[in-house]
Design a protein around this motif. Structure first.
Motif, PDB file in Angstrom:
ATOM      1  N   LEU A 283     -14.465   4.394  35.637  1.00 22.38           N
ATOM      2  CA  LEU A 283     -14.752   5.715  35.563  1.00 22.38           C
ATOM      3  C   LEU A 283     -13.220   6.199  35.943  1.00 22.38           C
ATOM      4  O   LEU A 283     -13.935   7.791  35.844  1.00 22.38           O
ATOM      5  N   LEU A 284     -12.193   5.682  36.110  1.00 17.77           N
ATOM      6  CA  LEU A 284     -11.257   6.734  36.461  1.00 17.77           C
ATOM      7  C   LEU A 284     -10.631   6.630  34.314  1.00 17.77           C
ATOM      8  O   LEU A 284     -10.406   9.028  34.667  1.00 17.77           O
ATOM      9  N   GLU A 285     -11.276   6.685  34.051  1.00 20.75           N
ATOM     10  CA  GLU A 285     -11.118   6.995  32.194  1.00 20.75           C
ATOM     11  C   GLU A 285     -11.764   8.861  31.679  1.00 20.75           C
ATOM     12  O   GLU A 285     -10.568   8.956  30.981  1.00 20.75           O
ATOM     13  N   ASP A 286     -12.433   8.678  32.410  1.00 27.03           N
ATOM     14  CA  ASP A 286     -12.752   9.821  31.615  1.00 27.03           C
ATOM     15  C   ASP A 286     -13.632  11.084  32.248  1.00 27.03           C
ATOM     16  O   ASP A 286     -14.841  11.608  32.918  1.00 27.03           O
ATOM     17  N   ILE A 287     -13.051  11.065  33.337  1.00 27.28           N
ATOM     18  CA  ILE A 287     -13.432  12.879  34.778  1.00 27.28           C
ATOM     19  C   ILE A 287     -13.826  13.532  33.687  1.00 27.28           C
ATOM     20  O   ILE A 287     -12.667  13.524  32.991  1.00 27.28           O
ATOM     21  N   ASP A 288     -14.571  14.692  34.213  1.00 25.43           N
ATOM     22  CA  ASP A 288     -14.930  15.930  33.578  1.00 25.43           C
ATOM     23  C   ASP A 288     -15.510  16.499  34.176  1.00 25.43           C
ATOM     24  O   ASP A 288     -16.090  16.193  34.825  1.00 25.43           O
ATOM     25  N   ALA A 289     -16.165  17.594  33.317  1.00 19.51           N
ATOM     26  CA  ALA A 289     -16.745  18.633  34.313  1.00 19.51           C
ATOM     27  C   ALA A 289     -18.193  18.412  34.698  1.00 19.51           C
ATOM     28  O   ALA A 289     -18.676  18.841  35.751  1.00 19.51           O
ATOM     29  N   LYS A 290     -18.256  17.055  33.636  1.00 19.54           N
ATOM     30  CA  LYS A 290     -20.141  17.328  33.682  1.00 19.54           C
ATOM     31  C   LYS A 290     -20.272  16.075  34.954  1.00 19.54           C
ATOM     32  O   LYS A 290     -21.025  15.836  35.669  1.00 19.54           O
ATOM     33  N   ASN A 291     -18.928  15.250  34.860  1.00 20.29           N
ATOM     34  CA  ASN A 291     -19.145  14.199  36.210  1.00 20.29           C
ATOM     35  C   ASN A 291     -18.388  13.675  36.812  1.00 20.29           C
ATOM     36  O   ASN A 291     -18.466  13.277  38.235  1.00 20.29           O
ATOM     37  N   VAL A 292     -17.479  14.980  37.097  1.00 18.50           N
ATOM     38  CA  VAL A 292     -16.280  15.244  37.922  1.00 18.50           C
ATOM     39  C   VAL A 292     -16.932  14.526  39.958  1.00 18.50           C
ATOM     40  O   VAL A 292     -16.936  14.084  40.993  1.00 18.50           O
ATOM     41  N   LEU A 293     -18.236  15.822  40.200  1.00 14.36           N
ATOM     42  CA  LEU A 293     -18.391  14.994  41.753  1.00 14.36           C
ATOM     43  C   LEU A 293     -19.761  13.881  41.806  1.00 14.36           C
ATOM     44  O   LEU A 293     -19.166  13.673  42.856  1.00 14.36           O
ATOM     45  N   GLU A 294     -20.051  13.892  40.595  1.00 15.64           N
ATOM     46  CA  GLU A 294     -20.625  12.228  41.211  1.00 15.64           C
ATOM     47  C   GLU A 294     -20.180  11.933  40.454  1.00 15.64           C
ATOM     48  O   GLU A 294     -20.028  10.644  41.895  1.00 15.64           O
ATOM     49  N   ARG A 295     -18.931  11.279  40.287  1.00 17.64           N
ATOM     50  CA  ARG A 295     -17.819  10.441  40.591  1.00 17.64           C
ATOM     51  C   ARG A 295     -17.120  10.968  42.041  1.00 17.64           C
ATOM     52  O   ARG A 295     -16.729   9.378  42.400  1.00 17.64           O
ATOM     53  N   LEU A 296     -17.125  12.109  43.069  1.00 15.52           N
ATOM     54  CA  LEU A 296     -16.252  11.865  43.913  1.00 15.52           C
ATOM     55  C   LEU A 296     -17.121  11.810  44.823  1.00 15.52           C
ATOM     56  O   LEU A 296     -17.039  11.026  45.953  1.00 15.52           O
ATOM     57  N   GLN A 297     -18.541  11.663  44.449  1.00 13.30           N
ATOM     58  CA  GLN A 297     -19.168  11.906  45.910  1.00 13.30           C
ATOM     59  C   GLN A 297     -19.574   9.712  45.897  1.00 13.30           C
ATOM     60  O   GLN A 297     -19.046   8.893  46.405  1.00 13.30           O
ATOM     61  N   THR A 298     -19.734   9.170  44.408  1.00 14.21           N
ATOM     62  CA  THR A 298     -19.153   7.563  43.967  1.00 14.21           C
ATOM     63  C   THR A 298     -17.579   6.704  44.807  1.00 14.21           C
ATOM     64  O   THR A 298     -18.001   6.545  45.481  1.00 14.21           O
ATOM     65  N   ALA A 299     -17.667   7.727  44.662  1.00 14.72           N
ATOM     66  CA  ALA A 299     -15.141   7.073  44.706  1.00 14.72           C
ATOM     67  C   ALA A 299     -15.867   7.380  46.528  1.00 14.72           C
ATOM     68  O   ALA A 299     -15.116   5.966  47.360  1.00 14.72           O
TER      69      ALA A 299
END
Length: 330
Positions: A259-275
Protein backbone atom coordinates in the motif's frame (compact mmCIF):
# COMPACT_ATOMS: atom_id res chain seq x y z
CA UNK A 1 37.82 -12.58 -35.51
CA UNK A 2 36.38 -16.05 -35.07
CA UNK A 3 32.85 -16.40 -33.68
CA UNK A 4 34.42 -18.61 -30.99
CA UNK A 5 36.82 -15.87 -29.83
CA UNK A 6 34.55 -14.81 -26.99
CA UNK A 7 33.21 -18.23 -26.02
CA UNK A 8 34.04 -19.69 -22.61
CA UNK A 9 34.05 -23.47 -22.18
CA UNK A 10 32.71 -24.68 -18.86
CA UNK A 11 32.17 -27.65 -16.59
CA UNK A 12 30.08 -27.25 -13.42
CA UNK A 13 33.01 -25.61 -11.59
CA UNK A 14 35.63 -24.82 -14.23
CA UNK A 15 35.73 -22.13 -16.91
CA UNK A 16 38.34 -21.74 -19.65
CA UNK A 17 38.57 -18.88 -22.10
CA UNK A 18 40.99 -19.53 -24.96
CA UNK A 19 42.40 -16.34 -26.43
CA UNK A 20 44.12 -16.88 -29.78
CA UNK A 21 45.62 -13.44 -30.24
CA UNK A 22 44.97 -10.39 -28.11
CA UNK A 23 44.98 -8.08 -31.13
CA UNK A 24 43.26 -5.19 -29.35
CA UNK A 25 43.76 -3.64 -25.95
CA UNK A 26 40.46 -5.00 -24.58
CA UNK A 27 38.37 -8.12 -24.97
CA UNK A 28 35.26 -9.35 -23.18
CA UNK A 29 33.96 -12.90 -23.12
CA UNK A 30 30.47 -14.09 -23.83
CA UNK A 31 28.44 -14.78 -20.68
CA UNK A 32 28.95 -18.20 -19.14
CA UNK A 33 27.06 -19.89 -16.33
CA UNK A 34 28.69 -21.20 -13.18
CA UNK A 35 26.41 -21.89 -10.24
CA UNK A 36 23.26 -19.77 -10.48
CA UNK A 37 24.91 -16.69 -12.00
CA UNK A 38 26.03 -15.69 -15.47
CA UNK A 39 29.65 -14.49 -15.48
CA UNK A 40 32.00 -12.49 -17.68
CA UNK A 41 35.76 -12.44 -18.11
CA UNK A 42 37.64 -9.50 -19.57
CA UNK A 43 41.28 -8.93 -20.43
CA UNK A 44 42.78 -5.50 -20.99
CA UNK A 45 46.31 -4.78 -22.14
CA UNK A 46 48.02 -1.59 -21.06
CA UNK A 47 51.37 -1.43 -19.27
CA UNK A 48 50.08 -4.53 -17.51
CA UNK A 49 47.56 -7.19 -18.39
CA UNK A 50 44.38 -6.78 -16.37
CA UNK A 51 42.04 -9.74 -15.92
CA UNK A 52 38.58 -9.26 -14.46
CA UNK A 53 35.92 -11.76 -13.40
CA UNK A 54 32.44 -10.59 -12.44
CA UNK A 55 28.77 -11.66 -12.51
CA UNK A 56 26.27 -10.31 -14.99
CA UNK A 57 24.25 -7.35 -13.72
CA UNK A 58 20.80 -8.69 -12.84
CA UNK A 59 18.16 -8.70 -10.12
CA UNK A 60 19.71 -11.91 -8.79
CA UNK A 61 23.17 -10.33 -8.54
CA UNK A 62 21.78 -7.27 -6.78
CA UNK A 63 19.72 -9.27 -4.29
CA UNK A 64 22.02 -12.26 -3.79
CA UNK A 65 25.54 -11.53 -5.06
CA UNK A 66 28.01 -14.42 -5.12
CA UNK A 67 30.59 -14.91 -2.39
CA UNK A 68 33.29 -16.65 -4.42
CA UNK A 69 36.37 -18.76 -3.74
CA UNK A 70 38.41 -19.63 -6.81
CA UNK A 71 41.82 -20.18 -8.35
CA UNK A 72 42.56 -18.28 -11.55
CA UNK A 73 45.48 -18.96 -13.90
CA UNK A 74 46.92 -17.69 -17.16
CA UNK A 75 48.34 -20.54 -19.22
CA UNK A 76 50.22 -20.09 -22.46
CA UNK A 77 48.93 -22.33 -25.24
CA UNK A 78 52.37 -23.56 -26.17
CA UNK A 79 52.61 -27.35 -26.31
CA UNK A 80 56.19 -27.35 -25.02
CA UNK A 81 56.93 -28.61 -21.49
CA UNK A 82 58.17 -25.15 -20.58
CA UNK A 83 54.93 -23.42 -21.35
CA UNK A 84 54.28 -20.44 -19.13
CA UNK A 85 51.70 -20.57 -16.32
CA UNK A 86 50.88 -17.75 -13.93
CA UNK A 87 48.74 -18.53 -10.90
CA UNK A 88 46.91 -15.94 -8.82
CA UNK A 89 47.52 -16.38 -5.06
CA UNK A 90 43.88 -17.36 -4.71
CA UNK A 91 40.60 -15.78 -3.76
CA UNK A 92 38.60 -16.89 -0.74
CA UNK A 93 35.05 -15.87 0.21
CA UNK A 94 35.11 -12.65 -1.78
CA UNK A 95 31.85 -10.80 -2.37
CA UNK A 96 31.70 -9.93 -6.06
CA UNK A 97 29.03 -7.54 -7.32
CA UNK A 98 30.68 -5.42 -10.02
CA UNK A 99 33.47 -5.57 -12.59
CA UNK A 100 35.78 -3.78 -10.15
CA UNK A 101 35.52 -6.26 -7.31
CA UNK A 102 38.09 -8.68 -8.73
CA UNK A 103 40.92 -7.30 -10.86
CA UNK A 104 44.17 -9.23 -11.40
CA UNK A 105 47.05 -7.07 -12.60
CA UNK A 106 49.67 -9.23 -14.34
CA UNK A 107 53.10 -7.77 -15.04
CA UNK A 108 53.98 -10.39 -17.66
CA UNK A 109 52.38 -9.72 -21.04
CA UNK A 110 51.18 -12.78 -22.93
CA UNK A 111 51.79 -12.04 -26.61
CA UNK A 112 50.66 -15.30 -28.17
CA UNK A 113 47.81 -17.65 -27.48
CA UNK A 114 46.85 -18.20 -23.87
CA UNK A 115 44.07 -19.53 -21.68
CA UNK A 116 42.29 -17.83 -18.79
CA UNK A 117 41.51 -20.75 -16.46
CA UNK A 118 39.14 -20.25 -13.50
CA UNK A 119 38.37 -23.09 -11.10
CA UNK A 120 35.62 -22.25 -8.64
CA UNK A 121 36.31 -23.88 -5.29
CA UNK A 122 33.06 -22.65 -3.77
CA UNK A 123 30.22 -20.24 -4.41
CA UNK A 124 28.20 -19.01 -1.47
CA UNK A 125 25.07 -16.98 -1.09
CA UNK A 126 23.52 -15.16 1.83
CA UNK A 127 20.01 -16.61 2.43
CA UNK A 128 17.11 -14.13 2.02
CA UNK A 129 16.47 -14.46 5.75
CA UNK A 130 20.02 -13.28 6.47
CA UNK A 131 22.79 -14.92 8.46
CA UNK A 132 25.98 -16.61 7.33
CA UNK A 133 26.66 -17.22 3.65
CA UNK A 134 26.12 -20.86 2.65
CA UNK A 135 27.46 -22.82 -0.29
CA UNK A 136 25.13 -23.25 -3.25
CA UNK A 137 26.82 -26.61 -3.84
CA UNK A 138 25.96 -28.02 -0.43
CA UNK A 139 22.73 -28.59 1.47
CA UNK A 140 21.49 -25.11 0.54
CA UNK A 141 20.33 -26.26 -2.90
CA UNK A 142 18.71 -29.33 -1.39
CA UNK A 143 17.02 -27.13 1.17
CA UNK A 144 15.70 -24.81 -1.55
CA UNK A 145 14.42 -27.76 -3.56
CA UNK A 146 12.78 -29.26 -0.49
CA UNK A 147 11.13 -25.94 0.36
CA UNK A 148 9.93 -25.43 -3.22
CA UNK A 149 8.50 -28.95 -3.37
CA UNK A 150 6.79 -28.54 0.00
CA UNK A 151 5.16 -25.25 -1.04
CA UNK A 152 3.99 -26.77 -4.33
CA UNK A 153 2.48 -29.73 -2.48
CA UNK A 154 0.85 -27.44 0.06
CA UNK A 155 -0.75 -25.30 -2.65
CA UNK A 156 -2.04 -28.48 -4.34
CA UNK A 157 -3.71 -29.47 -1.07
CA UNK A 158 -5.82 -26.33 -1.46
CA UNK A 159 -6.34 -26.26 -5.24
CA UNK A 160 -7.18 -29.99 -5.48
CA UNK A 161 -9.10 -30.16 -2.16
CA UNK A 162 -6.89 -32.97 -0.88
CA UNK A 163 -8.32 -34.39 2.38
CA UNK A 164 -9.87 -31.06 3.42
CA UNK A 165 -11.56 -31.00 6.84
CA UNK A 166 -12.96 -27.47 7.11
CA UNK A 167 -15.11 -25.30 4.84
CA UNK A 168 -14.44 -21.57 4.43
CA UNK A 169 -17.38 -19.48 3.23
CA UNK A 170 -17.27 -15.86 2.04
CA UNK A 171 -19.94 -13.17 2.10
CA UNK A 172 -21.45 -14.25 -1.22
CA UNK A 173 -22.05 -17.81 -0.02
CA UNK A 174 -19.36 -19.44 -2.14
CA UNK A 175 -17.09 -21.80 -0.23
CA UNK A 176 -13.78 -23.63 -0.46
CA UNK A 177 -12.32 -26.56 1.44
CA UNK A 178 -9.27 -26.04 3.65
CA UNK A 179 -7.31 -27.77 6.41
CA UNK A 180 -7.53 -26.95 10.11
CA UNK A 181 -3.90 -27.83 10.74
CA UNK A 182 -2.63 -25.47 8.03
CA UNK A 183 -4.83 -22.59 9.17
CA UNK A 184 -3.91 -23.21 12.82
CA UNK A 185 -0.19 -23.22 11.96
CA UNK A 186 -0.47 -19.85 10.19
CA UNK A 187 -2.81 -18.02 12.56
CA UNK A 188 -3.07 -18.07 16.37
CA UNK A 189 -6.71 -17.02 16.02
CA UNK A 190 -7.54 -20.08 13.92
CA UNK A 191 -5.52 -22.25 16.30
CA UNK A 192 -7.56 -21.01 19.25
CA UNK A 193 -10.78 -21.37 17.28
CA UNK A 194 -10.13 -25.04 16.48
CA UNK A 195 -8.74 -25.87 19.93
CA UNK A 196 -11.84 -24.85 21.89
CA UNK A 197 -15.45 -25.94 21.75
CA UNK A 198 -16.61 -23.22 19.39
CA UNK A 199 -19.14 -23.58 16.58
CA UNK A 200 -16.36 -23.50 13.95
CA UNK A 201 -14.87 -26.64 15.47
CA UNK A 202 -18.16 -28.51 15.83
CA UNK A 203 -19.54 -27.49 12.40
CA UNK A 204 -16.20 -27.82 10.58
CA UNK A 205 -16.98 -24.51 8.93
CA UNK A 206 -15.79 -20.92 9.15
CA UNK A 207 -17.85 -18.01 7.83
CA UNK A 208 -15.63 -15.07 6.90
CA UNK A 209 -18.43 -12.57 6.85
CA UNK A 210 -16.41 -9.57 5.73
CA UNK A 211 -14.71 -11.07 2.67
CA UNK A 212 -16.18 -11.90 -0.75
CA UNK A 213 -15.15 -15.28 -2.12
CA UNK A 214 -12.45 -13.97 -4.52
CA UNK A 215 -10.71 -12.17 -1.67
CA UNK A 216 -11.19 -15.21 0.56
CA UNK A 217 -9.59 -17.44 -2.07
CA UNK A 218 -6.65 -15.03 -2.34
CA UNK A 219 -6.28 -15.02 1.43
CA UNK A 220 -6.15 -18.82 1.54
CA UNK A 221 -3.76 -18.80 -1.41
CA UNK A 222 -1.36 -16.68 0.61
CA UNK A 223 -1.73 -19.00 3.61
CA UNK A 224 -0.89 -22.03 1.44
CA UNK A 225 1.96 -20.41 -0.46
CA UNK A 226 -0.03 -20.15 -3.70
CA UNK A 227 0.80 -16.47 -4.19
CA UNK A 228 -0.59 -14.64 -7.24
CA UNK A 229 0.53 -11.04 -7.54
CA UNK A 230 -2.48 -9.74 -9.51
CA UNK A 231 -4.96 -11.21 -7.03
CA UNK A 232 -2.94 -9.84 -4.12
CA UNK A 233 -2.98 -6.31 -5.55
CA UNK A 234 -6.70 -6.50 -6.30
CA UNK A 235 -7.60 -7.54 -2.73
CA UNK A 236 -5.02 -5.77 -0.57
CA UNK A 237 -7.49 -4.00 1.68
CA UNK A 238 -9.53 -7.15 2.29
CA UNK A 239 -6.33 -9.07 2.96
CA UNK A 240 -5.21 -6.40 5.41
CA UNK A 241 -8.50 -6.74 7.30
CA UNK A 242 -8.09 -10.52 7.39
CA UNK A 243 -4.47 -10.26 8.50
CA UNK A 244 -5.48 -7.98 11.36
CA UNK A 245 -8.48 -10.13 12.30
CA UNK A 246 -6.56 -13.43 12.29
CA UNK A 247 -3.32 -12.02 13.71
CA UNK A 248 -1.10 -12.77 10.71
CA UNK A 249 1.69 -10.23 11.04
CA UNK A 250 3.57 -11.35 7.93
CA UNK A 251 0.53 -10.78 5.71
CA UNK A 252 -0.24 -7.49 7.42
CA UNK A 253 3.30 -6.25 6.78
CA UNK A 254 3.15 -7.44 3.15
CA UNK A 255 -0.04 -5.43 2.65
CA UNK A 256 1.50 -2.46 4.45
CA UNK A 257 4.54 -2.47 2.16
CA UNK A 258 2.39 -2.81 -0.95
CA UNK A 259 0.00 0.00 0.00
CA UNK A 260 2.99 2.30 0.49
CA UNK A 261 4.16 1.79 -3.08
CA UNK A 262 1.36 3.40 -5.10
CA UNK A 263 -0.13 6.28 -3.12
CA UNK A 264 -1.81 8.75 -5.47
CA UNK A 265 -4.52 11.41 -5.49
CA UNK A 266 -7.29 8.86 -6.06
CA UNK A 267 -6.46 6.63 -3.10
CA UNK A 268 -4.51 8.75 -0.60
CA UNK A 269 -7.51 9.56 1.62
CA UNK A 270 -8.64 5.92 1.71
CA UNK A 271 -5.06 4.88 2.50
CA UNK A 272 -4.86 7.47 5.27
CA UNK A 273 -8.04 6.15 6.86
CA UNK A 274 -6.77 2.58 6.49
CA UNK A 275 -3.43 3.48 8.07
CA UNK A 276 -5.19 5.06 11.04
CA UNK A 277 -7.60 2.15 11.50
CA UNK A 278 -4.92 -0.55 11.40
CA UNK A 279 -2.13 1.43 13.09
CA UNK A 280 0.15 1.48 10.04
CA UNK A 281 2.44 4.34 10.94
CA UNK A 282 4.66 4.25 7.85
CA UNK A 283 1.62 4.29 5.56
CA UNK A 284 0.17 7.17 7.53
CA UNK A 285 3.42 9.11 7.28
CA UNK A 286 3.56 8.41 3.54
CA UNK A 287 0.05 9.79 3.08
CA UNK A 288 0.83 12.88 5.17
CA UNK A 289 3.98 13.49 3.14
CA UNK A 290 2.07 13.14 -0.15
CA UNK A 291 -0.71 15.47 0.97
CA UNK A 292 1.24 18.08 2.92
CA UNK A 293 4.91 18.11 1.94
CA UNK A 294 4.17 17.74 -1.76
CA UNK A 295 1.08 19.98 -1.59
CA UNK A 296 -1.30 17.48 -3.17
CA UNK A 297 -4.00 18.38 -0.65
CA UNK A 298 -4.74 21.47 -2.75
CA UNK A 299 -5.45 19.32 -5.81
CA UNK A 300 -8.14 17.32 -3.99
CA UNK A 301 -9.52 20.15 -1.85
CA UNK A 302 -13.20 19.14 -2.18
CA UNK A 303 -12.54 15.47 -1.44
CA UNK A 304 -10.31 16.41 1.49
CA UNK A 305 -12.96 18.71 3.02
CA UNK A 306 -15.57 15.96 2.71
CA UNK A 307 -13.10 13.51 4.30
CA UNK A 308 -12.65 15.82 7.32
CA UNK A 309 -16.41 15.83 7.98
CA UNK A 310 -16.38 12.11 8.78
CA UNK A 311 -12.84 11.34 9.86
CA UNK A 312 -11.89 10.27 13.37
CA UNK A 313 -11.13 13.25 15.64
CA UNK A 314 -7.72 11.87 16.57
CA UNK A 315 -6.83 11.57 12.89
CA UNK A 316 -8.04 15.11 12.17
CA UNK A 317 -5.80 16.38 14.98
CA UNK A 318 -2.82 14.56 13.48
CA UNK A 319 -3.55 16.05 10.05
CA UNK A 320 -3.59 19.61 11.37
CA UNK A 321 -0.41 18.99 13.35
CA UNK A 322 1.27 17.88 10.13
CA UNK A 323 0.02 20.98 8.31
CA UNK A 324 1.27 23.30 11.08
CA UNK A 325 4.63 21.57 11.15
CA UNK A 326 4.95 21.98 7.39
CA UNK A 327 4.11 25.70 7.59
CA UNK A 328 6.73 26.21 10.27
CA UNK A 329 9.26 24.58 7.99
CA UNK A 330 8.91 27.26 5.33
Amino acid sequence: MSEWAHRVETTPRLAQWRIDILSSTYRKSDPFKIGIWNWFLTVERNKQLFVKLYPEVSALTREQPPVASFVIKLISSSSSPSRKTLVHPGVSDKLIRTNEDFVWAVDTLFTGRFIVDVEFLDLKIVPPSGGEAVSIWSAYQIERHSLSTAITSLSRMLSDSILTDITITGTDGASIGAHRAVLAARSPVFRSMFSHDLKEKSLSAVDISDMPFDACRTFLGYVYGDFRADDFLAHRLALLRAADKYDMEDLKEACHESLLEDIDAKNVLERLQTAHLYRLQRLKSGCFRYLVNFGKVYEIRDEFNAFLLHADRELITEIFQEVLAAWKGF
